[in-house]
Design an enzyme around this catalytic site. Structure first.
Site, PDB file in Angstrom:
ATOM      1  N   ASP A   1       0.817  -1.221   0.000  1.00 46.52           N
ATOM      2  CA  ASP A   1       0.000   0.000   0.000  1.00 46.52           C
ATOM      3  C   ASP A   1       0.852   1.272   0.000  1.00 46.52           C
ATOM      4  O   ASP A   1       1.960   1.289   0.555  1.00 46.52           O
ATOM      5  CB  ASP A   1      -0.930   0.008   1.217  1.00 46.52           C
ATOM      6  CG  ASP A   1      -2.048  -1.026   1.079  1.00 46.52           C
ATOM      7  OD1 ASP A   1      -2.222  -1.569  -0.024  1.00 46.52           O
ATOM      8  OD2 ASP A   1      -2.736  -1.294   2.087  1.00 46.52           O
TER       9      ASP A   1
ATOM     10  N   TYR B   1      -7.416   4.692  -3.166  1.00 49.49           N
ATOM     11  CA  TYR B   1      -6.907   4.270  -1.861  1.00 49.49           C
ATOM     12  C   TYR B   1      -7.601   5.035  -0.745  1.00 49.49           C
ATOM     13  O   TYR B   1      -7.802   6.246  -0.831  1.00 49.49           O
ATOM     14  CB  TYR B   1      -5.399   4.487  -1.793  1.00 49.49           C
ATOM     15  CG  TYR B   1      -4.756   3.824  -0.605  1.00 49.49           C
ATOM     16  CD1 TYR B   1      -4.929   2.470  -0.360  1.00 49.49           C
ATOM     17  CD2 TYR B   1      -3.975   4.560   0.278  1.00 49.49           C
ATOM     18  CE1 TYR B   1      -4.342   1.860   0.730  1.00 49.49           C
ATOM     19  CE2 TYR B   1      -3.374   3.959   1.370  1.00 49.49           C
ATOM     20  CZ  TYR B   1      -3.565   2.606   1.589  1.00 49.49           C
ATOM     21  OH  TYR B   1      -2.984   2.010   2.676  1.00 49.49           O
TER      22      TYR B   1
END
Length: 694
Positions: free
Chosen positions: A90, A302
């Protein structure tokens, strides 16, 4: 996913839910595996069990988590056979740290290993990232490592001391500062004293049209707060109301910026009462993707971000979409709200495609997924639309020196509200009025009311406070609230959070002995220091040295001064060794154990037989029962506990024992059973507490 043989390019992500989609986007020749979160953490070896060599530049010792050994084995086998390795964890501090840990586990060079960064799981985004990989950002890694070391040291030392001294479950940098916000607010509610006030309005009538006018002023009086003033004003309300002025203007209302993690959690709670934990879970699902017409599709970008920035590509596509669907006049200006400390390289939370409208994917989403996606879609696209415009008319009336005002507004351009709107807004029109004319008073509305105490903090309010006061990061908001609930420091009812007895006591003790380390300003300063490490302005060693030694001194001082609660005796003796049995508490619940532990390990579960009072609970209707607390003190509570937390209050006032030596206030008995202690009535201004001699 099974290990594939032959020359393959290995891509490693965090979530297994991404593997299939990313693999399909990349095509043949790629294998995608997941770490399923962090693989390594600090060991519990060394001084204090920190897993950190304090004297050697705070060097950490990491170990692979026992639950991740099979994952590590699989990754090592795949890496050994791979032609090339890409790390696609991430795009945040935690993800960067996981990527670095992968290089250490797999024997890769952090300076040359390819790191992929993408903020949405779409074919275009994935392929763009694979074409332009970067290397691991060691400043980000060191920032995360510093945070982890700080939290480990604070958590271990604070948790250890309050577990030993007052038997509270745990303490932490972010959770304790957040808990104090809740406790202080609850004390404000408890200390609130209601005051009377009066509302006053007129119903005016011209022909058949009615006008609602509200009290504005009488001399210097703007708010009616006493009965005498109210009576004087009302006595003047006879005859007609004269039109003093008529002012017309255009009111412009801009749309709000696209969502950050914090504002999404707040809006989801305010609109649908979704908990922060639920919102985070739903957003993660939308980010990782759902099956739409047989294809796994990521719907939003995200989800952990504190930026309202929208990429040029998205803005261009959105503007074209808005112009085509609604007309060019509906296109507005880009909104980016600068937030100090925000990671503005990230985008706000937005849909991955303008054409993927909420209605077009509703059939493929759960009802709650649809609700959250609709919020995100309309907020992001709406942020780029033109403002709403209203024609506003404000009329001022005078009645014998008393001023009233009435307002009417009519939408002249709906702007961003057109997106997702299916109902026409109601508008309020005045009849034709001219300055100087008199209008008949049809009715006087006058009512006495009582000021109400502030409402308990909701999860949405706590998230906003954490953001405003810079406590934690977007990724920690939901987990911090979840920890406070799990530790039973706070209780939740319909999304409102209130501190429990153990939460209040823990806050009082921590604030008394560690005022700096649980203060929101200190926590915010630590976050700022982590940002400086991320930007390369401060070294991790400098930050850790500045933090560690003052903190340890505070712990040592507190350990010497803080009194320890003794276990409360039950009045019975141990059937094995004859020592007194005492009430004990563990993470698994309350129990009765031998005071001679660990020599004698006898224990029994604390049980309670229900004795009905013959009354019914005023909250839920279930029978009330007698219960026995510590010190064998009886009280009346609902038999439906824990679903219903009603306790019948005693009529007695707080027991004043003596005067506070610090501020002169009263020291009263607080707590219940074994947890009783003396606390000052001037809390939170005064934090003086004393052990209660039984």
């Amino acid at each position: 996913m099974p290990i594939l043989y032959g020359l393959m390019k290995l891509v490693i992500v965090e979530s297994p839910n991404k593997c299939h989609t990313i693999s399909r986007y990349l095509g043949e020749g790629y294998q995608v595996l997941a770490t399923v979160g962090h693989l390594r953490d600090l060991s519990t070896s060394g001084k204090g069990g920190f897993g950190v060599d304090i004297e050697n530049d705070f060097k950490p010792t990491y170990v692979v988590s026992s639950s991740k050994r099979s994952t590590v084995y699989e990754l090592k086998e795949a890496a050994r056979k791979a032609e090339e390795i890409y790390l696609a964890t991430d795009p945040d501090r935690e993800g960067e740290a996981i990527a670095w840990h992968l290089t250490q586990i797999l024997g890769l060079d952090p300076k040359t290993t390819k790191r992929l960064e993408f903020h949405e799981i779409t074919r275009v985004s994935i392929n763009a990232a694979i074409k332009k990989p970067r290397v691991i950002d060691m400043n980000l890694v060191e920032s995360q490592e510093t945070r982890r070391i700080m939290d480990r040291i604070i958590g271990f030392r604070l948790s250890n001391i309050i577990q030993k001294k007052i038997k509270s479950p745990s303490a932490g940098r972010v959770q304790s500062a957040t808990l104090k916000l809740i406790c202080d607010h609850d004390q404000e509610i408890a200390d609130f004293k209601p005051e009377p006030y009066w509302t006053l309005s007129l119903e005016l009538k011209k022909n058949n049209a009615k006008i609602a006018a509200n009290f504005a002023s009488f001399g210097d009086v703007k708010k009616i707060e006493d009965e005498k003033t109210n009576a004087e004003i009302v006595s003047k309300l006879s005859g007609n109301a004269k039109v003093v002025s008529i002012k017309k203007s255009v009111r412009t209302t801009e749309s709000k910026p696209a969502f950050t993690t914090s504002t999404l959690q707040q809006e989801a709670f305010n609109t649908y009462k979704f908990s922060t934990k639920k919102t985070s879970s739903l957003a993660q699902q939308l980010y990782e993707g759902v099956q739409i017409k047989g294809e796994h599709t990521g719907l939003i970008t995200y989800i952990r971000t504190d930026s309202t920035y929208l990429s040029d590509t998205f803005v261009e596509r959105a503007e074209a979409f808005i112009a085509k669907k609604f007309g060019p006049e509906y296109c507005g200006k880009r909104k980016v709200v600068a937030v100090a400390g925000a990671q503005n390289a990230h985008e706000a939370i937005r849909p991955t495609s303008n054409h993927t409208t909420p209605e077009s994917v509703r059939a493929y989403l759960t009802p709650d997924q649809y609700k959250l996606y609709k919020l995100i879609y309309e907020r992001a696209v709406g942020s780029l639309m033109a403002p709403k415009k209203e024609s506003v008319q404000v009329v001022t009336f005078d009645v014998n020196g008393v001023t009233f005002k009435a307002e009417a507004a009519q939408v002249v351009f709906d702007g961003y509200t057109k997106l997702g709107s299916s109902e026409k807004e109601e508008t309020y029109h005045f009849p034709a009025l001219t300055e100087g004319e008199e209008v008949k008073i049809n009715k006087v509305n006058n009512e006495q009311k009582i000021t109400e105490a502030p409402a308990a903090y909701t999860e949405a309010k706590i998230v906003k406070l954490m953001e405003d006061k810079k406590i934690g990061r977007p990724s920690t908001y939901a987990s911090t609230i979840a920890t406070l609930l799990k530790r039973e420091y706070v209780a939740s009812k319909s999304g409102s959070l209130t501190s429990t007895e153990v939460g209040q006591r823990t806050t009082i003790v921590l604030h008394k002995y560690f005022p700096d380390f649980v203060d929101v300003k200190y926590t915010a300063q630590m976050e700022e220091k982590l940002d400086q490490i991320q930007e390369g302005e401060v070294s991790r060693t400098e930050a850790l040295t500045e933090f560690y030694y003052p903190f340890i001194k505070s712990v040592e001082d507190a350990s010497a001064k803080m009194y320890k609660d003794d276990d409360e005796p039950t009045g019975r003796n141990c059937p094995i060794c004859g020592a007194p049995l005492v009430y004990k508490k563990s993470k698994y619940g309350n129990f009765i154990g031998c005071s001679n532990f660990p020599t004698c390990k006898y224990r029994e579960k604390e049980e309670e037989e229900l004795e009905y009072t013959g009354e019914m609970c005023p909250k839920c209707g279930k029978p009330l029962v007698y219960r026995v607390g510590k010190k064998n003190k009886k009280f009346i509570a609902c038999s439906g506990y824990p679903d219903c937390d009603y306790v019948k209050k005693e009529e007695s006032e707080l027991e004043v024992v003596k005067k506070c030596p610090e501020c002169g206030g009263d020291l009263v008995v607080r707590g219940r059973g074994k947890k009783k202690f003396l606390g000052c009535t001037n809390y939170p201004k005064c934090h003086h507490i004393e052990k209660l001699d039984n």
